[in-house]
Design an enzyme around this catalytic site. Structure first.
Site, PDB file in Angstrom:
ATOM      1  N   LYS A  53      88.126  16.957  19.773  1.00 53.19           N
ATOM      2  CA  LYS A  53      88.662  16.175  18.650  1.00 53.19           C
ATOM      3  C   LYS A  53      89.004  17.087  17.479  1.00 53.19           C
ATOM      4  O   LYS A  53      90.072  16.962  16.868  1.00 53.19           O
ATOM      5  CB  LYS A  53      87.633  15.113  18.218  1.00 53.19           C
ATOM      6  CG  LYS A  53      87.501  13.993  19.237  1.00 53.19           C
ATOM      7  CD  LYS A  53      86.313  13.084  18.980  1.00 53.19           C
ATOM      8  CE  LYS A  53      86.168  12.084  20.123  1.00 53.19           C
ATOM      9  NZ  LYS A  53      84.956  11.267  20.055  1.00 53.19           N
ATOM     10  N   GLN A  97      79.715  10.800  16.488  1.00 52.33           N
ATOM     11  CA  GLN A  97      79.789  10.861  17.952  1.00 52.33           C
ATOM     12  C   GLN A  97      78.621  10.088  18.567  1.00 52.33           C
ATOM     13  O   GLN A  97      77.460  10.337  18.248  1.00 52.33           O
ATOM     14  CB  GLN A  97      79.767  12.332  18.413  1.00 52.33           C
ATOM     15  CG  GLN A  97      79.958  12.506  19.909  1.00 52.33           C
ATOM     16  CD  GLN A  97      81.327  12.043  20.413  1.00 52.33           C
ATOM     17  OE1 GLN A  97      82.348  12.270  19.771  1.00 52.33           O
ATOM     18  NE2 GLN A  97      81.350  11.361  21.537  1.00 52.33           N
ATOM     19  N   ASP A 120      87.199   5.055  14.149  1.00 51.34           N
ATOM     20  CA  ASP A 120      86.825   4.612  15.498  1.00 51.34           C
ATOM     21  C   ASP A 120      86.989   3.099  15.628  1.00 51.34           C
ATOM     22  O   ASP A 120      87.032   2.574  16.741  1.00 51.34           O
ATOM     23  CB  ASP A 120      85.357   4.975  15.784  1.00 51.34           C
ATOM     24  CG  ASP A 120      85.225   6.173  16.724  1.00 51.34           C
ATOM     25  OD1 ASP A 120      86.207   6.474  17.432  1.00 51.34           O
ATOM     26  OD2 ASP A 120      84.147   6.781  16.747  1.00 51.34           O
TER      27      ASP A 120
END
Ligand code: NDP
Length: 291
Positions: A53, A97, A120
């Site tokens: 990422k 994460q 997200d």
């Protein structure tokens, strides 16, 4: 029949080139998009995802910050970091994460991220907006799947879509997006009676299970479009042991399906591309507000 490959790697590359141009335009106004990725602990798979990422951000000309906290970091330390990033004008997107260690309440962490920076799309407020059909950020993996279906010119209206998996990050938002696109949606899970009955009537079959090569060709309706979200390692004792594979047995599935995503090179790269898309969107919204 040999299925058409829905090439996520190629589409992601195309999109990332476009995002780079948009990021440069923002940077020229002094508003370069910025993403912060927080990793708690040293889980090897999570380390790879975070690295991918952050690298994707750098390649697209985004500002990025990787914050690594030790495995025994307290929830307070993590929440303090998130509070600082919420207040940081150089950061437009914040991602923690997952999965987090059990000693940290993941829901409380996700709720602490500013909904405006929740790239997200996991904050309850953003999930609510998605459910109402008015999303602020669409969760990256199902968003990537929708882009792949669009690129593959797969019509969804009136089609039977079956999703295996009901997680908050893949299965449930995937169902909402397919529903919004006019499909008739069934969500299956580990308690589903007669899974094959459902999968064999799917025009669009999405596998998000986390079990290597679980869906075999005989579970697929001839001509179906198969989306394999899974990322697994091939178990010892099987050909290609240790390599990456999906939740679908690609070899048998591609003989039955009309189109299929490969693993790797399908949904995975699209997830990262959509993370960049959401970060860019967040930065563009801030820039537009500031005139
Ligand atoms: P979860 O473990 O959260 O969810 C798995 C789902 O599969 C659950 O709903 C579970 O049912 C269901 N399931 C498990 N076993 C069966 C079974 N025998 N029959 C039917 N359903 C079953 O996983 P995620 O949603 O987070 O991820 C799914 C997969 O996708 C993983 O391989 C993950 O690595 C991958 N992934 C890939 C991404 C990408 O970018 N390509 C991004 C995110 C995830 P129940 O709820 O009843 O337990």
């Amino acid at each position: 029949m040999t299925a058409k490959i829905l090439d996520g790697a190629a589409l992601a590359q195309e999109l990332r080139a476009e995002f780079k141009l948009r990021a440069e335009a923002l940077a020229a106004q002094g508003a370069r998009p910025g993403l912060a990725v927080i990793l708690v602990g040293e889980d090897p798979a999570s380390q790879v995802y975070v690295r991918n990422k952050v690298n994707a951000c750098a390649q697209a000309g985004f500002h990025s910050e990787k914050i690594v906290l030790p495995a025994d970091a307290t929830a307070e330390a993590l929440l303090a970091k998130i509070a600082a990033l919420n207040a940081d004008p150089a950061i437009h997107g914040i991602l923690v994460q997952l999965p987090l260690h059990k000693h940290i309440d993941a829901d409380a962490v996700l709720e602490a991220i500013s909904p405006e920076k929740d790239v997200d799309g996991f904050h309850a407020e953003n999930i609510g907006a998605l459910t109402q059909g008015n999303p602020r950020f669409i969760p990256c993996t199902p968003h990537g799947v929708m882009k792949l279906l669009e690129k593959g010119e797969v019509s969804l209206q009136g089609k039977e879509a079956v999703i295996i998996g009901r997680s908050n990050i893949v299965g449930k938002p995937m169902a909402l997006l397919l529903l919004a696109a006019g499909a008739t949606v069934t969500i299956c899970h580990s308690k589903t009676a007669d899974l094959g009955f459902h999968t064999r009537r799917a025009d669009i079959l999405v596998a998000a299970i986390g079990k290597p090569r679980f869906v075999s060709g005989d579970m697929i309706k001839p001509g179906a479009v198969v989306i394999d979200v899974g990322i697994n390692r091939v178990p010892e004792g099987q050909p290609d042991a240790g390599k990456l594979c999906g939740d679908v047995d690609f070899a048998s599935a591609k003989e039955v399906a009309s189109a299929i995503t490969p693993v790797p090179g399908g949904v995975g790269p699209m997830t990262i591309a959509m993370l960049l898309a959401n970060t860019l969107l967040a930065a563009e919204r801030v820039a537009a507000r500031q005139g």
